[in-house]
Design a protein around this motif. Structure first.
Motif, PDB file in Angstrom:
ATOM      1  N   THR B  36       7.667  -9.342  -7.461  1.00 39.40           N
ATOM      2  CA  THR B  36       6.678  -8.306  -7.169  1.00 39.40           C
ATOM      3  C   THR B  36       5.567  -8.863  -6.290  1.00 39.40           C
ATOM      4  OG1 THR B  36       7.128  -7.269  -9.295  1.00 39.40           O
ATOM      5  CG2 THR B  36       5.084  -6.644  -8.197  1.00 39.40           C
ATOM      6  N   SER B 115       7.023  -9.566 -15.237  1.00 42.27           N
ATOM      7  CA  SER B 115       7.200  -8.116 -15.261  1.00 42.27           C
ATOM      8  C   SER B 115       6.202  -7.482 -16.233  1.00 42.27           C
ATOM      9  CB  SER B 115       8.638  -7.781 -15.671  1.00 42.27           C
ATOM     10  OG  SER B 115       8.772  -6.407 -15.863  1.00 42.27           O
ATOM     11  N   ASP B 120       3.857  -2.441 -14.601  1.00 44.78           N
ATOM     12  CA  ASP B 120       4.237  -1.198 -13.918  1.00 44.78           C
ATOM     13  C   ASP B 120       4.575  -0.160 -14.992  1.00 44.78           C
ATOM     14  OD1 ASP B 120       5.461  -0.322 -10.952  1.00 44.78           O
ATOM     15  OD2 ASP B 120       6.325   0.755 -12.661  1.00 44.78           O
TER      16      ASP B 120
END
Lengths: 170, 275
Positions: B36, B115, B120
């Protein structure tokens, strides 16, 4: 702790397709650019530069990775394999031959990345099914040939590798 | 599409990483898998002065199971968790969710902790952590603190992690005997972030359902055992209770409908997989 300054270039050494290679890179240099510009290994293609298209996929210590999402400094001291390594003597390997037979490429821009993904993936899976191959290919974008030929080529290369294993026993 | 210049630091251990983080503060970013952060750097959405590479931290690349909790370190990749031999027995929800995250070629470098740290709203791992009721281990120079998942993720892309802290590990509760687990999602293409994802845990005395992608962060509810129209009603109430948003991927109404449809599928699958 290793600290590399933003403004200067640093020596990066790695094993590229089995041979020692080295060059200079600023910390912000992407592995994809380092391979192409510093090492002259232009087989690795650069498409989207944000990890979506898969054209720059190479093997880093054996695993398929996006070269555009890896810094050159992160590859220091590691093993990098690119599409050039699949045909070191200029003769296509079985996977590449299968690609040619099945018309699995047209413009060829996405092909190096797809070959490196399949090369890594077929290593550990002698008998993949079509669904698994399609899932793997979801990590690559091909905008001209379509995926039918690529799937057929991958299945044939896996079959050929299995047959080769049997052959050695005979 | 090239990152702006930054100093690159490779931390040899966690102490070095948090010391560098304390020194650089808001000017620093931690680089783990980079799946990311690297696109954000390439697009110059972020321009940190210092990048602290924690992808090779010794002692944080592993997965440890203490019998109740499965701890995944900051440097452990999604691929290494996917390949962890006891995964489907010890963490069946993760076993179902991991293949849906990105692609083989991004899971090879993307980390589990990264993550969760990015938070997100559609991230599968954040949804799994919230639904399982896991925890996040935060490390700074001042020490270590542990937050439950619900306290960690505070909103869209925002967490309780301070600028001088790193996510050192996350802990997922191991599978409970007699429980069934299911994970389902809808995305435009395989590997895309889900428009809506649903995780479900079915036990003899109840159901736990988690929804991701519909609003700012995962929503988790506990229900008694439900089936048929009672389940439909509960899913409908859940769908309306979410602060679902319109965006260029889907309308709020479409997301609510996905919650109803995927929710039913997930709950039923969890009930069917109960041992």
């Amino acid at each position: 702790m290793k600290r590399l300054g933003a403004g200067s270039r640093h020596r990066i050494g790695l094993t590229l397709n089995g041979r020692e290679a080295g060059g200079w890179a600023e910390p912000r240099m992407l592995l994809s650019d380092f391979l192409r510009h510093a090492l002259g290994a232009t087989g690795t293609h650069v498409g989207c530069e944000h990890g979506v298209c898969g054209a720059c996929t190479v093997r880093l210590d054996g695993a398929p990775v996006r070269a555009c999402l890896t810094l050159a400094v992160q590859a220091d001291g590691r093993r990098v394999d690119t599409v050039e390594g699949l045909a070191p003597e200029g003769e296509l390997n079985d996977l590449q031959k299968a690609f040619r037979r099945h018309h699995a490429l047209q413009c060829g821009f996405c092909t190096p990345g797809i070959l490196m993904s399949l090369d890594a993936w077929l290593d550990g899976r002698p008998a993949p099914d079509e669904g698994e191959i399609r899932e793997l290919l979801s990590g690559h974008l091909c905008r001209c040939t379509g995926y039918g030929g690529i799937v057929a080529a991958a299945l044939e290369a896996a079959r050929a590798a299995r047959a080769g294993d049997v052959g050695e026993d005979d | 599409m090239k990152p702006a210049p930054f100093d690159y630091l490779r931390a040899d251990d966690e102490e070095e990483a948090v010391a560098a983080l304390a020194e650089a503060g808001d000017d620093a970013r931690l680089l783990a898998g980079g799946q990311t952060l690297m696109p954000m750097l390439n697009m110059r959405l972020v321009e940190p002065a210092v990048l602290i590479d924690i992808s090779r931290l010794p002692g944080r690349a592993g997965i440890e199971d203490d019998g109740t909790l499965i701890e995944v370190g900051a440097a452990a990749t999604q691929a290494s968790l996917e390949a962890w031999p006891p995964l489907s027995a010890r963490a069946p929800l993760l076993a179902r969710a991991l293949p849906l995250i990105g692609h083989v070629q991004t899971r090879s470098r993307g980390t589990v902790c990264g993550s969760i740290a990015f938070a997100d709203p559609s991230a599968e791992l954040s949804l799994c952590l919230a639904t399982l009721g896991g925890e996040v281990v935060l490390r700074s120079r001042a020490g270590t603190r542990t937050l439950p998942a619900a306290a960690f993720q505070t909103g869209m892309l925002s967490t309780a992690c301070r600028a001088d802290e790193m996510v050192a590990a996350v802990r997922f509760p191991a599978a409970e005997p007699g429980a069934g687990y299911a994970f389902t999602e809808f995305a435009r293409r395989h590997g895309d972030f889900a428009i809506v994802a649903v995780a479900a845990i079915a036990q003899e005395n109840g159901i736990r359902i988690g929804v991701g992608g519909a609003c700012e962060r995962p929503v988790v509810q506990d229900w008694p055992p439900l089936a048929g129209s009672a389940l439909d009603d509960a899913l409908d109430a859940l769908a309306w209770s979410l602060d679902a948003a319109d965006d260029h991927h889907a309308s709020a109404r479409y997301r609510r409908e996905l919650v109803r449809g995927l929710g039913k599928r997930a709950v039923q699958a969890a009930q069917e997989t109960r041992p």
